[in-house]
Design an enzyme around this catalytic site. Structure first.
Site: not given
Length: 231
Positions: A44, A134, A138, A162, A204
């Site tokens: 990541d 993204c 999240y 998040y 994802e």
């Protein structure tokens, strides 16, 4: 139905599967093995470097000063905040400078980045469509997990980031922007925007799988060789 709702519905199979993937559920209940999270964090961090470049490219495509400023802020503040999050994980996860120097991206991380760079060669709308999962996914996972209490402080910090108010603001800013751009786009551009969004949702989901299986090019090659030899 807004354009964002339409494309999220189109990606439903990938989207919904992310919430029940063992990597995500393992984060929630604290059973995710730390070595798998470590692998994910390394991949990541690589992803974020390229994500920031694509955000900056999006800013360069904007036509008005307000949008340029907002997207440029995303390329700095979002990247800085998430990189800080990862760096706070490096020491407890045993990620040294030597580890980072030896790092190689996994096939999924490499493919996802390649997809987003390709999408960002198109319009601003296509670029935002490719990077929106993204943000959005999240955020929703963070919202779902915010009432959980994994024993690991690292997992707690990931969830808190998040599910934060700051992250919520930038997510809905991008969703609103995409809907505005879609309203101005041609039918063909909207088709491409939808394709980019759905494909990013696929990646994802595969990113969780990459972390769960600790995917590398070497492991992938070994699996191919094993499968071929059995035929």
């Amino acid at each position: 139905m807004t354009f964002s709702e339409e494309i999220r519905q189109a990606a439903g199979q990938y989207w919904d599967s992310s919430f029940t993937h063992p990597f995500v559920t393992g984060l929630a209940d604290g059973t995710l093995p730390e070595r798998k999270f470590r692998h994910y964090v390394l991949q990541d961090a690589y992803y974020l470097k390229h994500f920031a470049k694509i955000q900056a490219r999006a800013a360069s495509k904007a036509q008005d000063f307000a949008t340029i400023a907002e997207l440029a802020e995303h390329a700095t503040s979002t990247y800085a905040a998430e990189l800080s999050l990862h760096q706070s994980f490096f020491e407890p996860l045993g990620i040294s400078d030597e580890t980072l120097a030896r790092f190689e991206p996994a096939p999924t991380a490499y493919a996802y980045i390649s997809h987003m760079h390709h999408a960002s060669e198109g319009t601003l709308g296509e670029t935002i469509a490719a990077i929106l999962p993204c943000y959005w996914l999240y955020y929703e996972i963070g919202q779902q997990l915010q009432t959980t209490a994994p024993a690991s402080p690292i997992y707690q910090q990931w969830i808190a980031t998040y599910s934060s108010d700051w992250f919520e603001r930038v997510v809905f800013e991008q969703i609103d922007r995409l809907n505005e751009l879609a309203a101005q786009a041609s039918d063909q551009e909207r088709i491409r925007m939808k394709q980019h969004f759905v494909r990013s949702c696929y990646y994802e989901l595969m990113f969780w799988e990459m972390g769960w299986t600790e995917e590398t090019f070497e492991k992938s090659l070994a699996q191919i060789i094993t499968t071929t030899s059995l035929k």
